[in-house]
Design an enzyme around this catalytic site. Structure first.
Site, short mmCIF file in Angstrom:
data_model
loop_
_atom_site.label_atom_id
_atom_site.label_comp_id
_atom_site.label_asym_id
_atom_site.label_seq_id
_atom_site.Cartn_x
_atom_site.Cartn_y
_atom_site.Cartn_z
CG ASP A 92 1.53 -11.78 5.92
OD1 ASP A 92 0.46 -12.35 5.59
OD2 ASP A 92 2.08 -10.90 5.22
CG ASP B 280 -2.67 -12.70 6.31
OD1 ASP B 280 -1.96 -13.63 5.92
OD2 ASP B 280 -2.56 -11.54 5.87
CG ASN C 25 0.25 -8.13 5.31
OD1 ASN C 25 0.51 -7.74 4.19
ND2 ASN C 25 -0.64 -9.06 5.57
CB THR D 114 -2.41 -16.40 3.72
OG1 THR D 114 -2.17 -16.32 5.13
CG2 THR D 114 -3.36 -17.54 3.43
CG PHE E 271 3.05 -7.88 -0.07
CD1 PHE E 271 3.98 -6.87 0.10
CD2 PHE E 271 2.84 -8.77 0.99
CE1 PHE E 271 4.68 -6.73 1.29
CE2 PHE E 271 3.54 -8.64 2.18
CZ PHE E 271 4.46 -7.61 2.34
CG ASN E 272 1.57 -12.95 0.18
OD1 ASN E 272 1.79 -12.08 1.03
ND2 ASN E 272 0.41 -13.59 0.10
CG HIS F 91 -5.64 -10.44 -1.59
ND1 HIS F 91 -5.65 -10.18 -2.94
CD2 HIS F 91 -5.46 -9.23 -0.99
CE1 HIS F 91 -5.47 -8.89 -3.14
NE2 HIS F 91 -5.36 -8.29 -1.98
CG ASP F 92 -4.15 -13.66 2.75
OD1 ASP F 92 -3.64 -13.77 1.62
OD2 ASP F 92 -3.65 -12.97 3.65
C1 BDR Z 1 -1.34 -10.37 -0.12
O1 BDR Z 1 -0.47 -9.39 0.45
C2 BDR Z 1 -0.88 -9.09 1.76
O2 BDR Z 1 -0.88 -7.72 1.98
C3 BDR Z 1 -2.24 -9.71 1.94
O3 BDR Z 1 -2.37 -10.17 3.29
C4 BDR Z 1 -2.25 -10.86 0.98
O4 BDR Z 1 -1.70 -12.02 1.53
C5 BDR Z 1 -2.06 -9.75 -1.28
O5 BDR Z 1 -1.15 -9.32 -2.25
CA CA Z 2 -1.33 -12.23 3.89
#
Ligand code: BDR
Ligand code: CA
Length: 270
Positions: A8, A13, A35, A118, A158-159, A235-236
């Protein structure tokens, strides 16, 4: 390894796309709302495909989570999902709007693909539910999500928070699951020195990435206590690197379930 990236984009990402394109055999990119709305995450994936000059199919997927209302993350990634850089408009069209079909067909055609999500797990959950046979075809699922603390709520990342029902299905799938949660991703930061090193590289891609990192650093640092973090957590790409560079990581085996009912803990990985 062969990787199918479900994403996303999203600043981090975008880096996951770069990593997968450079370090793995990228069999395709599928997009999901997360996102930013689906139209935007898809547009951003197409932009990244052009910037990398790769010939990889991009298919868009789910516009909304299975049950939850769609909620985006403009406060982290901007309204476009990739604010901060002057992005060249995509030059080639989307390959299809059938991400789930593409995932299922790819896994049936080729054995041993790693699914690397991701973003919210909507597309992957629907693929697993509609075609359970793919579980015996894939190498596993290496995902970015969850953790022992949260970033969208105090306990939820978040994911997972964005589509807990989908995450619950994925964590319940009888396959190898590698989870890059916030515990590891917060160790991988785009510090000012690292951003400067990216900017010093030649070419348009490096310039765009450096601009993206600067924006991402701004929203990230504003949301953390001063001095508590050296730069935004990228993160991703760690979900990709866990497959391509497993020696960089320490792993522990844990049974993980997703909280879907908790009044204050919905989206927590337990
Ligand atoms: C995740 O949430 C998104 O905002 C980032 O792309 C990542 O995948 C981190 O919590
Ligand atoms: Ca992401």
């Amino acid at each position: 390894p062969s990787i199918l990236l479900d994403c996303d984009p999203g600043h981090d990402d975008a880096i996951a796309i770069v990593t997968a394109a450079r370090c793995a055999e990228l069999v395709g990119i599928t997009t999901v709302a997360g996102n930013a709305p689906l139209a935007r995450t898809t547009y951003n994936a197409l932009v990244m495909r052009d910037l990398l000059g790769i010939d990889v199919a991009v298919h868009s997927g789910s516009e909304r989570p299975l049950v939850a209302e769609p909620k985006f993350a403009a406060f982290v990634h901007g309204e476009s999902g990739l604010d901060g850089a002057d992005l060249p408009a995509p030059t080639t069209p989307l390959d299809g709007t059938d991400a789930v079909r593409f995932i299922v067909d790819s896994c049936r055609r080729t054995e041993g693909i790693w699914l690397v999500p991701t973003g919210p797990l909507t597309n992957i959950a629907i693929a697993l539910r509609s075609a359970p046979d793919i579980v015996s075809r894939i190498a596993g699922i290496s995902l970015m999500g969850g953790g022992t603390f949260g970033n969208r709520s105090s306990m939820a990342e978040f994911n997972i928070w964005a589509d807990p029902e989908a995450a619950s299905i994925v964590f319940g799938a009888p396959t190898r699951i590698v989870m890059a949660g916030l515990d590891v991703t917060h160790q991988f930061q785009a510090t000012p020195e690292r951003i400067a090193r990216v900017r010093a590289l030649p070419g348009r891609l490096a310039e765009v990435l450096a601009d993206l990192f600067v924006f991402f650093a701004g929203t990230y640092l504003r949301r953390h206590d001063p001095g508590s973090i050296g730069g935004p957590a990228v993160h991703d790409p760690l979900a990709v690197l866990a497959v391509t560079h497993p020696h960089l990581f320490e792993r522990v085996a844990r049974h993980v379930v997703v909280e879907t009912a908790g009044e204050f803990t919905r989206g927590m990985t337990v």
